[in-house]
Design an enzyme around this catalytic site. Structure first.
Site, PDB file in Angstrom:
ATOM      1  N   ASP A   1      10.644  -1.839   2.619  1.00 28.40           N
ATOM      2  CA  ASP A   1       9.495  -2.628   2.168  1.00 28.40           C
ATOM      3  C   ASP A   1       9.933  -3.433   0.956  1.00 28.40           C
ATOM      4  O   ASP A   1      10.159  -2.871  -0.119  1.00 28.40           O
ATOM      5  CB  ASP A   1       8.328  -1.724   1.808  1.00 28.40           C
TER       6      ASP A   1
ATOM      7  N   GLU B   1       8.174   6.699  14.158  1.00 29.88           N
ATOM      8  CA  GLU B   1       8.439   6.273  12.782  1.00 29.88           C
ATOM      9  C   GLU B   1       8.297   7.402  11.777  1.00 29.88           C
ATOM     10  O   GLU B   1       7.351   8.185  11.834  1.00 29.88           O
ATOM     11  CB  GLU B   1       7.485   5.132  12.418  1.00 29.88           C
TER      12      GLU B   1
ATOM     13  N   ASN C   1       0.827  -1.198   0.000  1.00 29.45           N
ATOM     14  CA  ASN C   1       0.000   0.000   0.000  1.00 29.45           C
ATOM     15  C   ASN C   1       0.860   1.246   0.000  1.00 29.45           C
ATOM     16  O   ASN C   1       2.038   1.221   0.359  1.00 29.45           O
ATOM     17  CB  ASN C   1      -0.909  -0.001   1.220  1.00 29.45           C
TER      18      ASN C   1
ATOM     19  N   HIS D   1       8.573  -3.370   6.277  1.00 29.65           N
ATOM     20  CA  HIS D   1       7.284  -2.691   6.170  1.00 29.65           C
ATOM     21  C   HIS D   1       6.405  -3.436   5.171  1.00 29.65           C
ATOM     22  O   HIS D   1       6.877  -4.182   4.337  1.00 29.65           O
ATOM     23  CB  HIS D   1       7.512  -1.251   5.702  1.00 29.65           C
TER      24      HIS D   1
ATOM     25  N   LYS E   1      19.231   2.951 -16.372  1.00 25.46           N
ATOM     26  CA  LYS E   1      20.279   3.861 -15.915  1.00 25.46           C
ATOM     27  C   LYS E   1      20.321   3.898 -14.390  1.00 25.46           C
ATOM     28  O   LYS E   1      19.275   3.831 -13.731  1.00 25.46           O
ATOM     29  CB  LYS E   1      19.998   5.262 -16.450  1.00 25.46           C
TER      30      LYS E   1
ATOM     31  N   GLU F   1       5.931  -6.098  10.134  1.00 25.53           N
ATOM     32  CA  GLU F   1       4.627  -5.460  10.276  1.00 25.53           C
ATOM     33  C   GLU F   1       3.520  -6.391   9.801  1.00 25.53           C
ATOM     34  O   GLU F   1       3.742  -7.299   8.995  1.00 25.53           O
ATOM     35  CB  GLU F   1       4.605  -4.170   9.461  1.00 25.53           C
TER      36      GLU F   1
ATOM     37  N   LYS G   1      -1.140   6.035  13.657  1.00 20.30           N
ATOM     38  CA  LYS G   1      -0.761   7.195  12.859  1.00 20.30           C
ATOM     39  C   LYS G   1      -0.809   8.467  13.699  1.00 20.30           C
ATOM     40  O   LYS G   1      -1.680   8.630  14.568  1.00 20.30           O
ATOM     41  CB  LYS G   1      -1.694   7.342  11.661  1.00 20.30           C
TER      42      LYS G   1
ATOM     43  N   LYS H   1       0.973  -0.103  16.408  1.00 20.89           N
ATOM     44  CA  LYS H   1       1.376   1.165  15.803  1.00 20.89           C
ATOM     45  C   LYS H   1       0.156   1.981  15.411  1.00 20.89           C
ATOM     46  O   LYS H   1      -0.850   1.424  14.954  1.00 20.89           O
ATOM     47  CB  LYS H   1       2.247   0.913  14.563  1.00 20.89           C
TER      48      LYS H   1
ATOM     49  N   GLU I   1      10.856   2.849   4.896  1.00 22.64           N
ATOM     50  CA  GLU I   1       9.877   2.203   4.019  1.00 22.64           C
ATOM     51  C   GLU I   1       9.777   2.881   2.665  1.00 22.64           C
ATOM     52  O   GLU I   1       9.331   2.262   1.691  1.00 22.64           O
ATOM     53  CB  GLU I   1       8.499   2.186   4.672  1.00 22.64           C
TER      54      GLU I   1
ATOM     55  N   ASP J   1       3.596   6.721  13.965  1.00 19.34           N
ATOM     56  CA  ASP J   1       4.082   6.859  12.590  1.00 19.34           C
ATOM     57  C   ASP J   1       3.557   8.161  12.003  1.00 19.34           C
ATOM     58  O   ASP J   1       2.352   8.326  11.821  1.00 19.34           O
ATOM     59  CB  ASP J   1       3.601   5.661  11.773  1.00 19.34           C
TER      60      ASP J   1
END
Length: 391
Positions: A291, A238, A53, A321, A100, A340, A183, A181, A264, A212
């Site tokens: 992640d 976080e 996500n 993550h 590249k 996680e 937000k 965890k 992440e 986070d």
């Protein structure tokens, strides 16, 4: 063994929730399947993958840039020395041919989803769980019987108040999680402190709560937030600022004695090296959180881990993550610090197998399911097969 088809689709992750920076109302993800001519138990052996996500699907890049390279490659060049299994490293090199250096970003998510599918396929053809292969090939046969897991939750919603946040945290605790965890950064500092205090009380202490900010804060805001939450002795703070602002991280560490976690949104081993060299992170205190499905896949993450060890970092300080089973397999087979989980959000892509119990914040992995183990999540398999028109 030959790869016969590679299917891909952009799938919705639509949700009304948000973090401090983005809403998930229009979020999508890459979903891919790598099919072969090998038939077992009446079905073609197929590897599945998806992107985590927080990033949007890139079907155009897959169709016009990366998949043609696999289709045009000599089929034998994609196989290992036995000629009977796909070689994830060889596939990765083919995908990255004529790319590249630098420019890490959108392409890393495409390759991350494909790389997940290829490792899933490789383990299935080998008849082993992926964590077993990682243990044998990259960790001297060592592995963890139980893996520390923590739920990513506490998202903002227009209809979500503190009581609902408390109920969510208590639900995670009752399900067996010990570290949870939530937000932060989407409200005023005063309002977020009320949320943190309530969540910490619900979990029993601030030491079992991580927060986070999803890169929301400028340096002065990050320092003010860190000063305000220091008494909670949080499990970690976080992604306080922009993921590429290594100066912010380094400055913040000087003001905050407890753990910082980030990584992440770094998409190459060079980015991770820069974070560990110049971000001020302490290898005995802080956490790195790449992640694998967003940073060019497990293949690139293995390079990250090797180079981090040369910089003095233990694998135990890495927490993948993404909340998916790839991270869980990595944590077990490579003996990382944990991983996680998304038990309540981003369904059906988040979370682990339906019948894996959480005991004192840890889970054990099945020993008899080849591959990553997505087949142990029927809702996930039904969704991916429907989207990819495999039924």
């Amino acid at each position: 063994m030959r790869i016969t088809d590679i299917r891909h689709v952009s799938a919705p992750l639509a949700s009304e929730m948000s973090n401090a920076f983005i809403s998930f109302k229009t979020m999508t993800t890459n979903v891919v399947a790598v099919e072969t001519d090998v038939v077992r138990d009446g079905e073609r052996v197929t590897g599945y993958g998806f992107s985590s996500n927080g990033r949007y699907a890139q079907p155009g890049l897959l169709a016009s840039r990366f998949l043609p390279r696999l289709h045009e490659a000599d089929p034998a060049s994609l196989l290992d020395e036995t000629g009977e299994n796909v070689d994830p490293q060889a596939v990765w090199r083919t995908l990255m041919a004529n790319e590249k250096p630098g420019g890490h970003g959108e392409r890393s998510f495409c390759i991350g989803a494909l790389d997940m599918a290829v490792w899933d396929l490789h383990a299935k053809l080998a008849g082993k769980p992926l964590w077993t292969i990682l243990s044998e090939r990259y960790n001297g046969g060592r592995y963890d019987e139980a893996v520390l897991v923590y739920p990513g939750g506490g998202y903002y919603r227009a209809d979500k108040d503190i009581e609902q946040l408390v109920a969510e945290m208590r639900g995670y605790r009752d399900a067996g999680y010990r570290i949870c965890k939530m937000k932060v950064g989407g409200l005023s500092l005063a309002d977020d402190l009320k949320r943190i205090e309530a969540a910490a009380e619900a979990l029993g202490s601030g030491e079992t709560l991580a927060v986070d900010a999803n890169g929301r804060f400028a340096l002065e805001e990050a320092i003010a937030f860190a000063n305000a939450v220091e008494p909670f002795r949080l499990a970690w703070f976080e992604e306080p600022g922009d993921p590429l602002d290594y100066h912010l991280n380094a400055e913040l560490v000087g003001h905050y004695p407890h753990a910082i976690a980030t990584g992440e949104n770094l998409f190459s081993h060079q980015d991770m090296n820069n974070l560990l060299r110049f971000g001020g992170l302490r290898p005995d205190v802080d956490w790195a959180q790449p992640d694998p499905s967003l940073c060019y896949g497990l293949t690139e993450t293995l390079v990250m881990l090797d180079e981090a060890e040369r910089l003095g970092w233990s694998r135990r300080r890495f927490l993948p993550h993404g909340g998916h089973q790839l991270g869980l397999n990595m944590a077990a087979g490579l003996q990382l610090g944990g991983t996680e989980s998304y038990p309540g959000v981003f369904a059906p892509y988040g979370g682990f197998a339906d019948d894996i119990p959480i005991v004192d914040g840890h889970v054990t992995l099945p020993r008899d399911q080849p591959g990553i183990g997505m087949e142990l999540k029927p809702a996930l398999m039904d969704e991916m097969r429907k989207r990819l028109e495999l039924d």
